[in-house]
Write a protein that holds these residues in place. Structure first.
Motif, PDB file in Angstrom:
ATOM      1  N   HIS A   1       0.856  -1.190   0.000  1.00  0.00           N
ATOM      2  CA  HIS A   1       0.000   0.000   0.000  1.00  0.00           C
ATOM      3  C   HIS A   1       0.891   1.239   0.000  1.00  0.00           C
ATOM      4  O   HIS A   1       1.686   1.427   0.926  1.00  0.00           O
ATOM      5  CB  HIS A   1      -0.907  -0.003   1.224  1.00  0.00           C
ATOM      6  CG  HIS A   1      -1.747  -1.242   1.352  1.00  0.00           C
ATOM      7  ND1 HIS A   1      -2.815  -1.492   0.531  1.00  0.00           N
ATOM      8  CD2 HIS A   1      -1.633  -2.311   2.180  1.00  0.00           C
ATOM      9  CE1 HIS A   1      -3.349  -2.665   0.852  1.00  0.00           C
ATOM     10  NE2 HIS A   1      -2.643  -3.181   1.845  1.00  0.00           N
TER      11      HIS A   1
ATOM     12  N   GLY B   1       2.406   4.954   0.458  1.00  0.00           N
ATOM     13  CA  GLY B   1       2.263   5.905   1.546  1.00  0.00           C
ATOM     14  C   GLY B   1       3.429   6.866   1.563  1.00  0.00           C
ATOM     15  O   GLY B   1       4.223   6.925   0.611  1.00  0.00           O
TER      16      GLY B   1
ATOM     17  N   LYS C   1       2.127   5.055  12.295  1.00  0.00           N
ATOM     18  CA  LYS C   1       1.077   4.160  11.827  1.00  0.00           C
ATOM     19  C   LYS C   1      -0.088   4.256  12.804  1.00  0.00           C
ATOM     20  O   LYS C   1       0.063   4.798  13.905  1.00  0.00           O
ATOM     21  CB  LYS C   1       1.586   2.713  11.739  1.00  0.00           C
ATOM     22  CG  LYS C   1       1.971   2.107  13.067  1.00  0.00           C
ATOM     23  CD  LYS C   1       2.428   0.660  12.931  1.00  0.00           C
ATOM     24  CE  LYS C   1       1.259  -0.254  12.627  1.00  0.00           C
ATOM     25  NZ  LYS C   1       1.639  -1.682  12.676  1.00  0.00           N
TER      26      LYS C   1
ATOM     27  N   THR D   1      -1.830   9.655   8.390  1.00  0.00           N
ATOM     28  CA  THR D   1      -1.853   8.338   9.031  1.00  0.00           C
ATOM     29  C   THR D   1      -3.255   7.767   8.895  1.00  0.00           C
ATOM     30  O   THR D   1      -4.240   8.468   9.163  1.00  0.00           O
ATOM     31  CB  THR D   1      -1.481   8.441  10.522  1.00  0.00           C
ATOM     32  OG1 THR D   1      -0.275   9.186  10.666  1.00  0.00           O
ATOM     33  CG2 THR D   1      -1.284   7.062  11.135  1.00  0.00           C
ATOM     34  N   GLU D   2      -3.359   6.495   8.534  1.00  0.00           N
ATOM     35  CA  GLU D   2      -4.654   5.903   8.169  1.00  0.00           C
ATOM     36  C   GLU D   2      -5.424   5.339   9.368  1.00  0.00           C
ATOM     37  O   GLU D   2      -5.830   4.172   9.406  1.00  0.00           O
ATOM     38  CB  GLU D   2      -4.472   4.832   7.086  1.00  0.00           C
ATOM     39  CG  GLU D   2      -3.743   3.567   7.481  1.00  0.00           C
ATOM     40  CD  GLU D   2      -2.236   3.676   7.455  1.00  0.00           C
ATOM     41  OE1 GLU D   2      -1.588   2.644   7.223  1.00  0.00           O
ATOM     42  OE2 GLU D   2      -1.682   4.773   7.694  1.00  0.00           O
TER      43      GLU D   2
ATOM     44  N   ASP E   1      -4.419  13.142   0.117  1.00  0.00           N
ATOM     45  CA  ASP E   1      -4.597  11.869   0.809  1.00  0.00           C
ATOM     46  C   ASP E   1      -3.367  10.995   0.578  1.00  0.00           C
ATOM     47  O   ASP E   1      -3.233  10.353  -0.465  1.00  0.00           O
ATOM     48  CB  ASP E   1      -5.865  11.186   0.277  1.00  0.00           C
ATOM     49  CG  ASP E   1      -6.186   9.880   0.982  1.00  0.00           C
ATOM     50  OD1 ASP E   1      -5.393   9.469   1.847  1.00  0.00           O
ATOM     51  OD2 ASP E   1      -7.239   9.282   0.661  1.00  0.00           O
TER      52      ASP E   1
ATOM     53  N   ARG F   1      -2.579   8.316   2.038  1.00  0.00           N
ATOM     54  CA  ARG F   1      -2.838   6.907   2.356  1.00  0.00           C
ATOM     55  C   ARG F   1      -3.895   6.294   1.437  1.00  0.00           C
ATOM     56  O   ARG F   1      -4.292   5.141   1.639  1.00  0.00           O
ATOM     57  CB  ARG F   1      -3.290   6.777   3.817  1.00  0.00           C
ATOM     58  CG  ARG F   1      -2.228   7.187   4.834  1.00  0.00           C
ATOM     59  CD  ARG F   1      -1.047   6.238   4.837  1.00  0.00           C
ATOM     60  NE  ARG F   1      -0.056   6.638   5.840  1.00  0.00           N
ATOM     61  CZ  ARG F   1       1.029   5.921   6.131  1.00  0.00           C
ATOM     62  NH1 ARG F   1       1.262   4.785   5.500  1.00  0.00           N
ATOM     63  NH2 ARG F   1       1.896   6.342   7.036  1.00  0.00           N
TER      64      ARG F   1
END
Length: 446
Positions: free
Chosen positions: A254, A256, A324, A387-388, A411, A413
């Motif tokens: 993913h 980031g 995170k 941070t997600e 965005d 993330r």
């Protein structure tokens, strides 16, 4: 069976609490009297989901205790775990083993009966041998065996990782040590957890190689997302397409703002130093470290670009400052590079984080912090998701549109869909996905 755990930091406290949950008698030891008093009072010095419940339950049942008295903790212990910090050493990036070696000397002076000494801390290859030498030199009559039992705990998921691990790695070289370690992990046999016995050196290297590979995988998908930006491809589909390959797998694919935390940054540096010292440099790991450092500054550039290249005098709302979700850990968090860089370029930063604000203040005191995410957005020229956290995944987009001075959302993330954000009229920037013109622009509305 009784266990002593030296160090009540993240690894020591989680490991001690989980071993006590297995039913063992665990004593956690630390030189910091204040921290021990805090733990005795039921206050957990770190944020980790479920850890407070685990500590409370096992303390009440008498299976988990805390002390500064190592000699007392070691009485009757079949195994002593060294779980002290190994921060990056200034100058060369190698792991600082000062605390590990100091623990070894202290343990040696208190050894009475046969004991397995286990390094749980992440340590460079060869550390176990060196610890054994220190113990023998300090106490020539000591009866002990060394073992390496690296941890593979993800912050925010550590309890589940310990109780239901992918594997347990144990480096030891005598049947007596193997018997003790098998007994410690016997509860995991019931769920058929693979337990790999190796040499000391192999176990130590497995830990570093694992983290370096995951860091490389993160940097790989980040570079692919950069390529997607140039080619008009969608990194979300690319990630899914390659992750469905069983040889690759979907995790850590993913994109980031770069990796951070307590493990990947220091472990990649330590592995690089070990490899160079062994005259076998790891060019892929070195490239990963270099790219990850650059990546964080690139994210500041993306935010500046979203502000038409002129961040000076603008207000930026940041959601998430920890490295995170589900942790308050700020170590090597991307925010520690991105936020100061934005402020250096003249932007004012307002930030929210569900649990990380107190830690963030220690590192970035000039940021305005808010206890509510919408309060941080009010009047801002742009919103940045850094941070997600789960609490950011279903924000009220209509409310955000009204709060922001200009409808700019960056965005980092990829939480939201470009078409959804365009439908709400946002100028939306994400990573490696084709942008969609805001509806207001498509209709020619100012």
């Amino acid at each position: 069976m009784k266990i002593a755990v030296i160090g009540t930091g993240y690894v020591g406290l989680v490991s001690g609490a989980c071993f006590s949950e297995f039913g063992f008698d665990v004593v956690c030891v630390d030189q910091d009297a204040g921290k021990i008093d805090q733990l005795k009072a039921g206050k957990i010095p770190i944020y980790e989901p479920e850890l407070d419940t685990l500590v409370k339950r096992n303390t009440e049942r008498g299976r988990l205790s805390f002390t500064t008295d190592l000699p007392r903790a070691m009485v009757g212990a079949s195994a002593v775990f060294i779980a002290v910090g190994t921060p990056s050493r200034r100058g060369d990036g190698h792991a600082d083993l000062t605390y590990v070696y100091a623990a070894a000397e202290t343990i040696a002076r208190e050894l009475k009966d046969y004991t397995v000494i286990v390094t749980k801390s992440t340590v460079p290859v060869g550390t176990g041998r060196r610890v054994a030498e220190i113990i023998r030199k300090t106490n020539p009559s000591a009866r002990f065996d060394m073992a390496s039992n690296p941890e593979f705990l993800r912050e925010g998921s550590a309890i589940g990782d310990f109780m239901r691990p992918d594997r347990v790695v144990i480096g030891c070289e005598t049947e007596a040590a193997r018997a003790v370690m098998r007994q410690l992990y016997r509860p995991l046999f019931l769920i058929e957890t693979p337990i790999l016995f190796t040499s000391l050196e192999t176990a130590e290297l497995i830990k570093y190689a694992s983290n370096a590979f995951l860091a490389l995988k993160i940097s790989f998908i980040n570079q692919i997302s950069d390529l997607c930006d140039q080619l008009g491809a969608n990194v979300s589909d690319v990630s899914r397409g390659i992750g469905l390959d069983g040889r690759i797998g979907p995790k850590f694919l993913h994109p980031g703002p770069g990796y951070g935390g307590s493990c990947f940054p220091k472990d990649t540096l330590a592995l690089m130093k070990t490899a160079r010292d062994a005259h076998s440099p790891l060019s892929l790991v070195e490239a990963t470290v270099s790219y990850n450092d650059d990546r964080k500054l690139q994210m500041a550039d993306r935010i500046s670009t979203a502000l038409n290249g002129a961040p000076a005098g603008k207000t930026v709302a940041i959601l998430g400052v920890t490295f995170k979700p589900n942790t308050d850990d700020m170590r090597d968090a991307p925010s520690l590079v991105i936020v100061p860089e934005l402020m250096k370029r003249g932007a004012k930063v307002r930030a929210h984080d569900p649990v990380g604000i107190d830690e963030a203040r220690k590192h970035m005191p000039d940021v305005d912090y808010f206890g509510d995410p919408y309060a941080a957005m009010e009047g801002a020229d742009a919103l940045v998701i850094l941070t997600e956290w789960n609490s950011y995944r279903a924000l009220d987009l209509t409310r955000i549109k009204k709060l922001l001075k200009t409808p700019i959302v960056v965005d980092l993330r990829n939480i939201y869909r470009p078409d959804e954000m365009a439908a709400f009229g946002f100028e939306y920037t994400s990573l490696g996905r084709p942008s969609v013109e805001p509806v207001a622009r498509v209709k020619g509305v100012a």
